[in-house]
Design an enzyme around this catalytic site. Structure first.
Site, PDB file in Angstrom:
ATOM      1  N   HIS A  18     -39.606  -6.996  -6.161  1.00 55.28           N
ATOM      2  CA  HIS A  18     -40.612  -6.812  -5.098  1.00 55.28           C
ATOM      3  C   HIS A  18     -41.134  -8.145  -4.575  1.00 55.28           C
ATOM      4  O   HIS A  18     -41.743  -8.908  -5.326  1.00 55.28           O
ATOM      5  CB  HIS A  18     -41.771  -5.993  -5.687  1.00 55.28           C
ATOM      6  CG  HIS A  18     -42.855  -5.686  -4.719  1.00 55.28           C
ATOM      7  ND1 HIS A  18     -44.162  -6.069  -4.927  1.00 55.28           N
ATOM      8  CD2 HIS A  18     -42.837  -5.024  -3.538  1.00 55.28           C
ATOM      9  CE1 HIS A  18     -44.902  -5.639  -3.926  1.00 55.28           C
ATOM     10  NE2 HIS A  18     -44.127  -5.002  -3.069  1.00 55.28           N
ATOM     11  N   ARG A  19     -40.864  -8.426  -3.309  1.00 49.35           N
ATOM     12  CA  ARG A  19     -41.206  -9.720  -2.679  1.00 49.35           C
ATOM     13  C   ARG A  19     -40.518 -10.852  -3.447  1.00 49.35           C
ATOM     14  O   ARG A  19     -41.076 -11.944  -3.590  1.00 49.35           O
ATOM     15  CB  ARG A  19     -42.724  -9.932  -2.627  1.00 49.35           C
ATOM     16  CG  ARG A  19     -43.491  -8.747  -2.037  1.00 49.35           C
ATOM     17  CD  ARG A  19     -44.994  -8.939  -2.021  1.00 49.35           C
ATOM     18  NE  ARG A  19     -45.694  -7.688  -1.758  1.00 49.35           N
ATOM     19  CZ  ARG A  19     -47.009  -7.525  -1.777  1.00 49.35           C
ATOM     20  NH1 ARG A  19     -47.790  -8.567  -2.032  1.00 49.35           N
ATOM     21  NH2 ARG A  19     -47.562  -6.349  -1.560  1.00 49.35           N
ATOM     22  N   GLU A  45     -36.649  -7.019  -2.539  1.00 52.46           N
ATOM     23  CA  GLU A  45     -37.384  -6.435  -1.418  1.00 52.46           C
ATOM     24  C   GLU A  45     -38.146  -7.579  -0.763  1.00 52.46           C
ATOM     25  O   GLU A  45     -38.643  -8.474  -1.466  1.00 52.46           O
ATOM     26  CB  GLU A  45     -38.373  -5.376  -1.954  1.00 52.46           C
ATOM     27  CG  GLU A  45     -39.123  -4.625  -0.869  1.00 52.46           C
ATOM     28  CD  GLU A  45     -40.521  -5.136  -0.568  1.00 52.46           C
ATOM     29  OE1 GLU A  45     -41.214  -4.504   0.242  1.00 52.46           O
ATOM     30  OE2 GLU A  45     -40.932  -6.199  -1.101  1.00 52.46           O
ATOM     31  N   ASP A  47     -40.742  -8.601   2.922  1.00 44.73           N
ATOM     32  CA  ASP A  47     -41.490  -8.083   4.072  1.00 44.73           C
ATOM     33  C   ASP A  47     -41.248  -8.973   5.288  1.00 44.73           C
ATOM     34  O   ASP A  47     -41.227 -10.196   5.156  1.00 44.73           O
ATOM     35  CB  ASP A  47     -42.991  -8.071   3.760  1.00 44.73           C
ATOM     36  CG  ASP A  47     -43.303  -7.280   2.509  1.00 44.73           C
ATOM     37  OD1 ASP A  47     -43.103  -6.059   2.524  1.00 44.73           O
ATOM     38  OD2 ASP A  47     -43.732  -7.895   1.500  1.00 44.73           O
ATOM     39  N   HIS A  60     -46.016 -10.768   3.751  1.00 41.73           N
ATOM     40  CA  HIS A  60     -46.577  -9.420   3.606  1.00 41.73           C
ATOM     41  C   HIS A  60     -47.780  -9.178   4.514  1.00 41.73           C
ATOM     42  O   HIS A  60     -47.902  -8.139   5.142  1.00 41.73           O
ATOM     43  CB  HIS A  60     -46.987  -9.183   2.142  1.00 41.73           C
ATOM     44  CG  HIS A  60     -47.583  -7.839   1.912  1.00 41.73           C
ATOM     45  ND1 HIS A  60     -48.929  -7.580   2.089  1.00 41.73           N
ATOM     46  CD2 HIS A  60     -47.027  -6.656   1.548  1.00 41.73           C
ATOM     47  CE1 HIS A  60     -49.169  -6.300   1.827  1.00 41.73           C
ATOM     48  NE2 HIS A  60     -48.030  -5.716   1.503  1.00 41.73           N
ATOM     49  N   GLU A 120     -38.308  -4.809   4.433  1.00 41.19           N
ATOM     50  CA  GLU A 120     -39.405  -3.930   4.848  1.00 41.19           C
ATOM     51  C   GLU A 120     -40.014  -4.444   6.148  1.00 41.19           C
ATOM     52  O   GLU A 120     -40.535  -5.559   6.203  1.00 41.19           O
ATOM     53  CB  GLU A 120     -40.490  -3.825   3.771  1.00 41.19           C
ATOM     54  CG  GLU A 120     -41.530  -2.815   4.233  1.00 41.19           C
ATOM     55  CD  GLU A 120     -42.810  -2.790   3.417  1.00 41.19           C
ATOM     56  OE1 GLU A 120     -42.810  -3.204   2.246  1.00 41.19           O
ATOM     57  OE2 GLU A 120     -43.821  -2.347   3.997  1.00 41.19           O
ATOM     58  N   LYS A 122     -42.769  -4.757   8.772  1.00 42.24           N
ATOM     59  CA  LYS A 122     -44.220  -4.608   8.930  1.00 42.24           C
ATOM     60  C   LYS A 122     -44.539  -4.656  10.419  1.00 42.24           C
ATOM     61  O   LYS A 122     -44.334  -5.706  11.063  1.00 42.24           O
ATOM     62  CB  LYS A 122     -44.960  -5.746   8.218  1.00 42.24           C
ATOM     63  CG  LYS A 122     -44.783  -5.790   6.703  1.00 42.24           C
ATOM     64  CD  LYS A 122     -45.591  -4.720   6.013  1.00 42.24           C
ATOM     65  CE  LYS A 122     -45.611  -4.913   4.499  1.00 42.24           C
ATOM     66  NZ  LYS A 122     -46.019  -3.692   3.784  1.00 42.24           N
ATOM     67  N   ASP A 242     -42.343  -6.118  -9.479  1.00 46.12           N
ATOM     68  CA  ASP A 242     -42.625  -7.557  -9.397  1.00 46.12           C
ATOM     69  C   ASP A 242     -41.875  -8.328 -10.479  1.00 46.12           C
ATOM     70  O   ASP A 242     -41.723  -9.542 -10.385  1.00 46.12           O
ATOM     71  CB  ASP A 242     -44.130  -7.811  -9.617  1.00 46.12           C
ATOM     72  CG  ASP A 242     -44.997  -7.161  -8.558  1.00 46.12           C
ATOM     73  OD1 ASP A 242     -44.587  -7.105  -7.383  1.00 46.12           O
ATOM     74  OD2 ASP A 242     -46.101  -6.685  -8.923  1.00 46.12           O
TER      75      ASP A 242
HETATM   76  O1  G3P Z   1     -41.268  -1.645  -0.692  1.00 51.01           O
HETATM   77  C1  G3P Z   1     -42.293  -1.307  -1.546  1.00 51.01           C
HETATM   78  C2  G3P Z   1     -43.566  -2.058  -1.279  1.00 51.01           C
HETATM   79  O2  G3P Z   1     -43.255  -3.344  -0.847  1.00 51.01           O
HETATM   80  C3  G3P Z   1     -44.455  -1.400  -0.274  1.00 51.01           C
HETATM   81  O3  G3P Z   1     -45.711  -1.925  -0.224  1.00 51.01           O
HETATM   82  O4  G3P Z   1     -47.520  -3.326   0.563  1.00 51.01           O
HETATM   83  O5  G3P Z   1     -45.989  -4.183  -1.198  1.00 51.01           O
HETATM   84  O6  G3P Z   1     -45.212  -3.974   1.140  1.00 51.01           O
HETATM   85  P1  G3P Z   1     -46.123  -3.430   0.094  1.00 51.01           P
HETATM   86 MG    MG Z   2     -43.111  -4.589   0.911  1.00 46.62          MG
END
Ligand code: G3P
Ligand code: MG
Length: 249
Positions: A18-19, A45, A47, A60, A120, A122, A242
């Site tokens: 995640h990120r 993942e 953003d 993000h 992802e 945004k 994470d």
């Molecule tokens: O892709 C899952 C997660 O990244 C979604 O929430 O706010 O961390 O982008 P956020």
């Molecule tokens: Mg995300």
């Protein structure tokens, strides 16, 4: 007779950092992607949002305040502003000088690192249009290395529809914090066949219904593998975390 295999955890292909590996490196930076690769991740993942001049950046928030030593709203920034941004020191001095990456740079580095990406999208209020956002992301993704697999996710179904229009072969995932009652209709309208759901909202009922409909379900953002153990056998198809180490070792 085939005996079904019990699953108590994900395969490597089912874990997404995640990120990047944001537990050990500043989120959404090349350092975090490198750390994910070093931990054995195949997927990260990240953003994506646009600056005022349309530059696609990996971030993000709607501003750089939380994850850099600078302050400023993306709506007021242009590509040349990125040079002054330190997106590493806020996390640790060890990452001092780490850049806030453009999507172009991130895509290139993912190729070097042998990583695939869940991108992802945004959609922020300052974005000129969804079409511009989608076209920009699409143009960058077309430059990816052949071994870099891509999936697109968003909390915004319109963003996913726009990506589908640009290339119907995109693997699209709808993001939800809580599952809406009409989730199946929303997926059909995109069209998408994957749900990314807050792990706290997972249920056996959803996994059963999703599997009946051929829909995949991944859970975000879970850093406690034991909480997901019952769900792998019930059809969970992935986790966004994470700390990929927790799931990969
Ligand atoms: O892709 C899952 C997660 O990244 C979604 O929430 O706010 O961390 O982008 P956020
Ligand atoms: Mg995300």
């Amino acid at each position: 007779m085939t005996i079904p295999q019990r699953r108590s955890g994900p395969t490597r292909n089912e874990v997404q950092a995640h990120r990047g590996a944001s537990a050990v490196a500043p989120e959404n930076t090349i350092a975090a992607f490198k750390a994910a690769a070093e931990q054995g991740s195949k997927w990260v993942e990240l953003d994506v949002a646009l600056l005022k001049d349309g530059t696609a950046v990996v971030i993000h928030d709607v501003s750089v305040d939380r994850c850099s030593c600078s302050r400023g709203h993306l709506a007021d920034m242009v590509a040349t502003d990125l040079a002054r941004i330190d997106a590493g020191s806020w996390f640790s001095e060890a990452f001092s000088g780490e850049a806030l990456p453009t999507l172009a740079h991130a895509i290139e580095k993912l190729g070097d690192l042998g990583l695939s990406a869940n991108v992802e999208i945004k959609q922020h209020a300052h974005h000129i249009s969804l079409a511009q956002l989608a076209e920009t992301v699409h143009a960058h993704l077309r430059q990816r290395a052949p071994h870099t697999e891509i999936m697109i996710s968003s909390f915004d179904s319109e963003a996913l529809k726009a990506m589908h229009k640009l290339d119907p072969s995109y693997d699209l995932a709808m993001l939800w914090s809580e599952l809406p009652r009409d989730w199946a209709d929303i997926l059909t309208s995109i069209p998408a066949t994957t749900i990314h759901l807050n792990y706290k909202a997972l249920s056996f009922g959803l996994l059963e219904e999703a599997s009946r409909r051929g829909v995949k379900v991944r859970a975000w953002t879970c850093n406690a593998p034991h909480l997901l153990v019952p769900f792998w056998d019930a059809g969970l198809t992935g986790v966004i975390t994470d700390d990929p180490n927790l799931f990969l070792t």
